[in-house]
Design a protein around this motif. Structure first.
Motif, PDB file in Angstrom:
ATOM      1  N   LEU A   1      20.249  82.293  41.224  1.00  0.00           N
ATOM      2  CA  LEU A   1      21.368  82.262  40.290  1.00  0.00           C
ATOM      3  C   LEU A   1      21.305  80.970  39.493  1.00  0.00           C
ATOM      4  CD1 LEU A   1      23.978  83.413  39.149  1.00  0.00           C
ATOM      5  CD2 LEU A   1      25.206  82.314  41.027  1.00  0.00           C
TER       6      LEU A   1
ATOM      7  N   ASP B   1      26.340  79.080  30.543  1.00  0.00           N
ATOM      8  CA  ASP B   1      26.077  80.268  31.345  1.00  0.00           C
ATOM      9  C   ASP B   1      26.758  81.496  30.733  1.00  0.00           C
ATOM     10  OD1 ASP B   1      25.732  82.202  33.290  1.00  0.00           O
ATOM     11  OD2 ASP B   1      27.093  81.266  34.727  1.00  0.00           O
TER      12      ASP B   1
ATOM     13  N   THR C   1      26.892  84.524  31.971  1.00  0.00           N
ATOM     14  CA  THR C   1      27.383  85.492  32.951  1.00  0.00           C
ATOM     15  C   THR C   1      28.785  85.172  33.444  1.00  0.00           C
ATOM     16  OG1 THR C   1      26.577  84.363  34.953  1.00  0.00           O
ATOM     17  CG2 THR C   1      24.997  85.750  33.744  1.00  0.00           C
ATOM     18  N   ASP C   2      29.254  83.943  33.216  1.00  0.00           N
ATOM     19  CA  ASP C   2      30.609  83.517  33.602  1.00  0.00           C
ATOM     20  C   ASP C   2      30.828  83.459  35.105  1.00  0.00           C
ATOM     21  OD1 ASP C   2      31.344  83.248  30.969  1.00  0.00           O
ATOM     22  OD2 ASP C   2      32.273  85.230  30.831  1.00  0.00           O
ATOM     23  N   ARG C   3      29.759  83.377  35.904  1.00  0.00           N
ATOM     24  CA  ARG C   3      29.925  83.412  37.358  1.00  0.00           C
ATOM     25  C   ARG C   3      30.186  82.027  37.952  1.00  0.00           C
ATOM     26  NH1 ARG C   3      24.823  87.246  38.766  1.00  0.00           N
ATOM     27  NH2 ARG C   3      23.963  85.946  37.114  1.00  0.00           N
TER      28      ARG C   3
ATOM     29  N   SER D   1      30.051  89.705  40.732  1.00  0.00           N
ATOM     30  CA  SER D   1      30.155  89.573  39.276  1.00  0.00           C
ATOM     31  C   SER D   1      30.820  90.807  38.679  1.00  0.00           C
ATOM     32  CB  SER D   1      28.763  89.388  38.649  1.00  0.00           C
ATOM     33  OG  SER D   1      27.983  90.562  38.809  1.00  0.00           O
TER      34      SER D   1
ATOM     35  N   PRO E   1      33.466  85.867  41.904  1.00  0.00           N
ATOM     36  CA  PRO E   1      32.087  85.384  41.831  1.00  0.00           C
ATOM     37  C   PRO E   1      31.664  84.564  43.050  1.00  0.00           C
ATOM     38  CG  PRO E   1      33.118  85.175  39.702  1.00  0.00           C
ATOM     39  CD  PRO E   1      34.210  85.566  40.670  1.00  0.00           C
TER      40      PRO E   1
ATOM     41  N   ARG F   1      36.624  86.896  30.214  1.00  0.00           N
ATOM     42  CA  ARG F   1      35.421  86.564  30.949  1.00  0.00           C
ATOM     43  C   ARG F   1      34.659  87.823  31.378  1.00  0.00           C
ATOM     44  NH1 ARG F   1      35.563  81.306  32.667  1.00  0.00           N
ATOM     45  NH2 ARG F   1      33.862  81.794  34.102  1.00  0.00           N
ATOM     46  N   LYS F   2      33.351  87.633  31.621  1.00  0.00           N
ATOM     47  CA  LYS F   2      32.518  88.731  32.109  1.00  0.00           C
ATOM     48  C   LYS F   2      32.574  88.851  33.633  1.00  0.00           C
ATOM     49  CE  LYS F   2      29.235  88.349  28.289  1.00  0.00           C
ATOM     50  NZ  LYS F   2      27.829  88.040  27.914  1.00  0.00           N
ATOM     51  N   ALA F   3      33.058  87.825  34.300  1.00  0.00           N
ATOM     52  CA  ALA F   3      33.144  87.841  35.758  1.00  0.00           C
ATOM     53  C   ALA F   3      34.424  87.146  36.196  1.00  0.00           C
ATOM     54  CB  ALA F   3      31.937  87.144  36.382  1.00  0.00           C
TER      55      ALA F   3
END
Length: 333
Positions: free
Chosen positions: A154, A160, A162-164, A256, A262, A310-312
């Motif tokens: 990761l 980033d 992916t927003d994790r 995610s 996350p 957010r995506k996550a």
């Protein structure tokens, strides 16, 4: 070095391009640029790789290093067929998702791999690991003795997409309302800073490093990561920890995506965030303190907007509803 990056516009590949330019290398990016343009100082070959061999016409010739970040096996095979012969060194940014087993802690690079995706099979998010495995195989065949397979874990840090990794410090910084977290204090997290991966890829290309190596960060207990996230954000509210069963029963997802938490891993993934990075460190990988990555990530989160979609992670309304339910349950007990 004369470097060709197949990409160079997003997150890791863009960071590689920036560092390569700063180091004085002659850098070319072959990319569509549909989401962003390459960094300043990079020569841009604007091309759509789905067009096949024609898309590499302007990239013919000799390169000291070619860096490939693709996840589509078909595109990667076409690039290898067109460019590998003229490349003194080839880096493929692979993934620890190529491994067949994620339950064994401290696994090394000799662990079993997923079967390669057969030629002609479309690469999808569902067969991501198999696709990366296929690209590894094709890379070793086309660039034998000249290939570095960088099996990244990761990747986090500023920018980033992916927003994790940034979810937790950003959540603590957003407001002092109750924060819902999984009860997994002892579970490991393992994140590598995008800037450290980029630096190692460039140094490895210059030194002619070959073989498959795990580019993963240090192992940090989730509880410690959460405590530092809370501290640097200055959070003064209440952290509500919920059991994994309760979270699953209430529709919270692992890892995610929308309405997830996350870094929370599903069952039988005890080794996912506990892979060995010993070989990579021996080969020159240098990792900055994870607290520095976390602090810089929060700075980036603030600049991008703590309240953005957010995506996550949990949406604010979802978290508030679940926190209220959990508090009511705890009061009844």
């Amino acid at each position: 070095m004369r470097i060709l990056i197949l990409g160079g516009t997003a997150f890791l590949s863009a960071e590689i391009a920036r560092q390569a330019v700063a180091a004085g290398h002659d850098v070319t990016s072959l990319a569509r640029g549909s989401a962003a343009e390459p960094p300043d100082g990079v020569r841009w070959l604007k091309a759509d790789r789905t067009r096949g061999a024609d898309s590499y016409a302007d990239a013919s010739g000799d390169w000291d290093a070619v860096i490939e970040v693709a996840r589509d096996a078909g595109l990667a095979r076409e690039a290898l067929a067109s460019l590998a012969e003229g490349a003194a060194h080839w880096t493929f940014v692979s993934s620890c998702s190529v491994y067949a087993d994620h339950s064994t802690p401290q696994a090394k690079e000799d662990a079993g791999l997923l079967p390669p995706l057969p030629p002609g099979t479309a690469s999808t998010p569902e067969n991501y690991g198999e696709s990366k495995s296929a690209i590894e195989q094709a890379t070793l065949e086309a660039a034998a003795g000249r290939a570095h397979l960088c099996r990244a874990g990761l990747i986090g840090g500023p920018g980033d997409p992916t927003d994790r990794y940034g979810y937790w410090p950003a959540r603590f910084a957003r407001d002092n309302d109750p924060v819902l977290a999984p009860d997994i204090a002892g579970q490991a997290t393992q994140v590598i800073d995008v800037r450290d991966v980029a630096a190692w890829i460039l140094e490895s290309a210059a030194g002619g490093l070959t073989g498959a190596l795990n580019a993963v960060g240090e192992q940090v207990p989730f509880g410690e990561y959460l405590a530092v996230s809370r501290s640097i954000a200055g959070y003064q509210g209440e952290v509500l920890t919920a059991s994994e069963g309760w979270l699953s029963d209430h529709g919270v997802d692992y890892w995610s995506g929308p309405d997830s938490l996350p870094l929370w891993l599903p069952p039988e993934h005890e080794g996912f965030s506990r892979r060995s990075n010993a070989a990579a460190k021996e080969a020159g990988l240098v990792l900055r303190p994870w607290q520095e990555t976390l602090s810089d990530t929060l700075d980036d989160e603030r600049s991008r907007g703590l309240g953005r979609r957010r995506k996550a992670g949990l949406a604010p309304a979802t978290e508030a509803r679940l926190a209220k339910e959990l508090q009511a349950r705890q009061q009844r007990q």
